[in-house]
Write an enzyme that holds these catalytic residues in place. Structure first.
Site, PDB file in Angstrom:
ATOM      1  N   LYS A  49     -24.601  20.963 -47.752  1.00 32.61           N
ATOM      2  CA  LYS A  49     -25.383  21.559 -48.180  1.00 32.61           C
ATOM      3  C   LYS A  49     -24.672  23.404 -49.146  1.00 32.61           C
ATOM      4  CE  LYS A  49     -27.368  22.403 -44.482  1.00 32.61           C
ATOM      5  NZ  LYS A  49     -26.746  21.681 -43.848  1.00 32.61           N
ATOM      6  N   THR A  51     -22.007  23.287 -49.892  1.00 34.35           N
ATOM      7  CA  THR A  51     -20.894  22.653 -51.371  1.00 34.35           C
ATOM      8  C   THR A  51     -21.535  22.580 -52.708  1.00 34.35           C
ATOM      9  OG1 THR A  51     -20.004  21.779 -49.768  1.00 34.35           O
ATOM     10  CG2 THR A  51     -19.471  20.955 -52.294  1.00 34.35           C
ATOM     11  N   ARG A  76     -16.720  32.507 -40.671  1.00 30.78           N
ATOM     12  CA  ARG A  76     -15.617  31.433 -39.845  1.00 30.78           C
ATOM     13  C   ARG A  76     -14.425  32.206 -41.218  1.00 30.78           C
ATOM     14  NH1 ARG A  76     -19.517  26.606 -41.668  1.00 30.78           N
ATOM     15  NH2 ARG A  76     -20.275  26.507 -39.810  1.00 30.78           N
ATOM     16  N   ARG A 169     -13.805  19.107 -42.113  1.00 29.76           N
ATOM     17  CA  ARG A 169     -13.905  20.770 -42.826  1.00 29.76           C
ATOM     18  C   ARG A 169     -12.941  21.442 -41.387  1.00 29.76           C
ATOM     19  NH1 ARG A 169     -19.875  23.247 -42.594  1.00 29.76           N
ATOM     20  NH2 ARG A 169     -19.754  22.934 -40.698  1.00 29.76           N
ATOM     21  N   ARG A 180     -23.753  19.889 -33.244  1.00 26.07           N
ATOM     22  CA  ARG A 180     -24.299  19.779 -34.392  1.00 26.07           C
ATOM     23  C   ARG A 180     -24.861  17.990 -34.569  1.00 26.07           C
ATOM     24  NH1 ARG A 180     -22.426  23.874 -38.413  1.00 26.07           N
ATOM     25  NH2 ARG A 180     -22.235  25.875 -36.917  1.00 26.07           N
ATOM     26  N   ASP A 204     -22.956  11.705 -51.605  1.00 31.92           N
ATOM     27  CA  ASP A 204     -21.828  10.481 -51.423  1.00 31.92           C
ATOM     28  C   ASP A 204     -20.706  10.997 -52.021  1.00 31.92           C
ATOM     29  OD1 ASP A 204     -20.154   8.294 -51.190  1.00 31.92           O
ATOM     30  OD2 ASP A 204     -21.298   7.064 -51.364  1.00 31.92           O
TER      31      ASP A 204
HETATM   32  P1  ADP Z   1     -23.093  22.117 -45.097  1.00 35.24           P
HETATM   33  O1  ADP Z   1     -23.122  23.029 -45.685  1.00 35.24           O
HETATM   34  O2  ADP Z   1     -24.074  20.999 -45.265  1.00 35.24           O
HETATM   35  O3  ADP Z   1     -23.027  22.442 -43.247  1.00 35.24           O
HETATM   36  P2  ADP Z   1     -19.924  21.985 -46.301  1.00 35.24           P
HETATM   37  O4  ADP Z   1     -21.205  22.148 -48.275  1.00 35.24           O
HETATM   38  O5  ADP Z   1     -19.649  22.418 -45.473  1.00 35.24           O
HETATM   39  O6  ADP Z   1     -21.955  21.088 -45.428  1.00 35.24           O
HETATM   40  O7  ADP Z   1     -19.170  20.596 -46.220  1.00 35.24           O
HETATM   41  C1  ADP Z   1     -19.348  19.676 -45.778  1.00 35.24           C
HETATM   42  C2  ADP Z   1     -17.751  19.511 -45.736  1.00 35.24           C
HETATM   43  O8  ADP Z   1     -18.329  17.777 -46.706  1.00 35.24           O
HETATM   44  C3  ADP Z   1     -17.325  20.749 -46.283  1.00 35.24           C
HETATM   45  O9  ADP Z   1     -15.739  20.372 -46.059  1.00 35.24           O
HETATM   46  C4  ADP Z   1     -17.301  19.844 -48.106  1.00 35.24           C
HETATM   47  O10 ADP Z   1     -15.686  20.060 -48.488  1.00 35.24           O
HETATM   48  C5  ADP Z   1     -16.802  17.749 -47.479  1.00 35.24           C
HETATM   49  N1  ADP Z   1     -17.813  17.903 -48.616  1.00 35.24           N
HETATM   50  C6  ADP Z   1     -19.444  18.074 -49.629  1.00 35.24           C
HETATM   51  N2  ADP Z   1     -19.388  17.023 -50.125  1.00 35.24           N
HETATM   52  C7  ADP Z   1     -18.644  15.614 -50.100  1.00 35.24           C
HETATM   53  C8  ADP Z   1     -18.800  15.002 -50.914  1.00 35.24           C
HETATM   54  N3  ADP Z   1     -19.709  14.081 -51.752  1.00 35.24           N
HETATM   55  N4  ADP Z   1     -17.895  14.249 -50.605  1.00 35.24           N
HETATM   56  C9  ADP Z   1     -16.486  14.306 -50.148  1.00 35.24           C
HETATM   57  N5  ADP Z   1     -16.451  15.704 -49.031  1.00 35.24           N
HETATM   58  C10 ADP Z   1     -17.763  16.099 -49.419  1.00 35.24           C
HETATM   59  P1  5GP Z   2     -23.490  27.317 -40.021  1.00 36.17           P
HETATM   60  O1  5GP Z   2     -23.362  27.652 -39.262  1.00 36.17           O
HETATM   61  O2  5GP Z   2     -23.378  25.160 -40.558  1.00 36.17           O
HETATM   62  O3  5GP Z   2     -23.364  27.485 -40.934  1.00 36.17           O
HETATM   63  O4  5GP Z   2     -25.349  26.644 -40.127  1.00 36.17           O
HETATM   64  C1  5GP Z   2     -25.753  25.730 -39.307  1.00 36.17           C
HETATM   65  C2  5GP Z   2     -27.247  25.558 -39.528  1.00 36.17           C
HETATM   66  O5  5GP Z   2     -27.928  26.695 -39.849  1.00 36.17           O
HETATM   67  C3  5GP Z   2     -27.608  24.509 -41.320  1.00 36.17           C
HETATM   68  O6  5GP Z   2     -28.418  23.566 -41.095  1.00 36.17           O
HETATM   69  C4  5GP Z   2     -28.128  25.589 -41.829  1.00 36.17           C
HETATM   70  O7  5GP Z   2     -29.175  24.955 -42.643  1.00 36.17           O
HETATM   71  C5  5GP Z   2     -28.902  26.500 -40.822  1.00 36.17           C
HETATM   72  N1  5GP Z   2     -29.188  27.461 -41.495  1.00 36.17           N
HETATM   73  C6  5GP Z   2     -28.347  28.398 -42.075  1.00 36.17           C
HETATM   74  N2  5GP Z   2     -29.131  30.061 -42.484  1.00 36.17           N
HETATM   75  C7  5GP Z   2     -30.574  29.422 -41.868  1.00 36.17           C
HETATM   76  C8  5GP Z   2     -31.417  31.137 -41.464  1.00 36.17           C
HETATM   77  O8  5GP Z   2     -31.898  31.667 -42.421  1.00 36.17           O
HETATM   78  N3  5GP Z   2     -32.788  29.683 -40.992  1.00 36.17           N
HETATM   79  C9  5GP Z   2     -32.812  28.605 -40.272  1.00 36.17           C
HETATM   80  N4  5GP Z   2     -33.502  28.655 -40.131  1.00 36.17           N
HETATM   81  N5  5GP Z   2     -31.851  27.480 -40.623  1.00 36.17           N
HETATM   82  C10 5GP Z   2     -30.825  28.349 -41.127  1.00 36.17           C
END
Ligand code: ADP
Ligand code: 5GP
Length: 230
Positions: A49, A51, A76, A169, A180, A204
């Site tokens: 998401k 990314t 982070r 990641r 998670r 993908d």
């Molecule tokens: P989320 O925000 O949903 O938790 P991230 O955007 O942090 O997920 O993506 C998780 C990891 O996967 C990151 O390290 C990102 O760089 C990598 N990533 C995202 N999309 C792809 C893809 N299509 N192929 C390979 N790696 C990806």
């Molecule tokens: P992360 O710790 O990886 O940033 O986020 C963990 C989860 O919290 C993700 O699934 C993300 O979509 C969700 N999240 C981020 N912000 C919000 C928010 O404002 N409300 C809710 N309900 N979920 C959130």
């Protein structure tokens, strides 16, 4: 329908929102009357998401703005307070929730996450399309508000790919990673239930996933571009 305007009657005097969202200009509300519906993006942690949204927000910074959530999670290494999240204590967020400053909030993996009403209102005042990143409970709670967003679900081709991406990641402890993944299984059931989402993106190939996301938003972005020209 402009939810933030309809639920907020006066600028905040106290609480997190007034501390973090400084200098809000209470502009004419006309702009937000013709705005496209907000977009709520959901999907297992690690599905991509952030990314995808980062890319979208860079390409369309004049038209789209990200609703910065509050969280009690620790930042982070690459995250900035006030950009990625408003990082707050549990006491602070609980107080603000009690003061009715939040549109929705949820517990996720041992932390609280939430969308403040101010976060959404500011974006609507800026005349931009509001994008939210929320987990499953947040989606369910947003359905009970009058925000009326469109809902997008992002997933990986399989749970194995999800786990691999989360591990690569390198941001989670083993305990956090397992939490998670457990939550991801529930979210996948909800995400794949017909009618729950307006668009499901299988992330993908990143370019292809991004293309699908952009195509879904094309009309809204074009409408905003036209509005800006007039
Ligand atoms: P989320 O925000 O949903 O938790 P991230 O955007 O942090 O997920 O993506 C998780 C990891 O996967 C990151 O390290 C990102 O760089 C990598 N990533 C995202 N999309 C792809 C893809 N299509 N192929 C390979 N790696 C990806
Ligand atoms: P992360 O710790 O990886 O940033 O986020 C963990 C989860 O919290 C993700 O699934 C993300 O979509 C969700 N999240 C981020 N912000 C919000 C928010 O404002 N409300 C809710 N309900 N979920 C959130």
């Amino acid at each position: 329908m402009d939810v933030a305007n309809s639920v907020i009657t006066k600028p905040y005097q106290n609480g997190i929102s007034s501390l973090k969202a400084e200098n809000i200009k209470w502009k004419s509300e006309k702009k937000s009357e013709s705005l496209p519906r907000p977009i709520a993006v959901c999907g297992p942690s690690g599905s991509g998401k952030s990314t995808l949204l980062k890319r979208l927000l860079e390409e369309y910074r004049d038209y789209i703005e990200f609703s910065i959530s509050h969280t009690t999670r620790k930042p982070r290494p690459n995250e900035l307070d006030g950009k990625d999240y408003h990082f707050v204590t549990r006491k602070e967020i609980e107080e603000a929730i009690k003061n009715d400053e939040f549109l929705e909030h949820a517990e996720f993996s041992g932390n609280v996450y939430g969308t403040s009403k101010n976060a959404v209102k500011q974006i609507q005042n800026n005349g931009k399309l509001c994008i939210l990143d929320v987990e499953m409970i947040g989606v369910k709670n947003l359905r009970k508000t009058n925000l009326n967003p469109k809902f997008i679900f992002v997933k990986t081709p399989s749970i194995e790919v999800l786990e691999q991406r989360l591990r690569n990641r390198n941001t989670e402890s083993e305990e956090s990673l397992q939490k998670r993944l457990a939550r991801a299984r529930e979210e996948l059931v909800y995400g794949e239930t017909p009618g729950n989402f307006d668009l499901i993106v299988v992330n993908d190939d990143l370019d292809e996933a991004y293309r699908q996301l952009k195509e879904f938003l094309r009309h809204d972005i074009e409408a905003l571009k036209k509005q800006k020209m007039h």
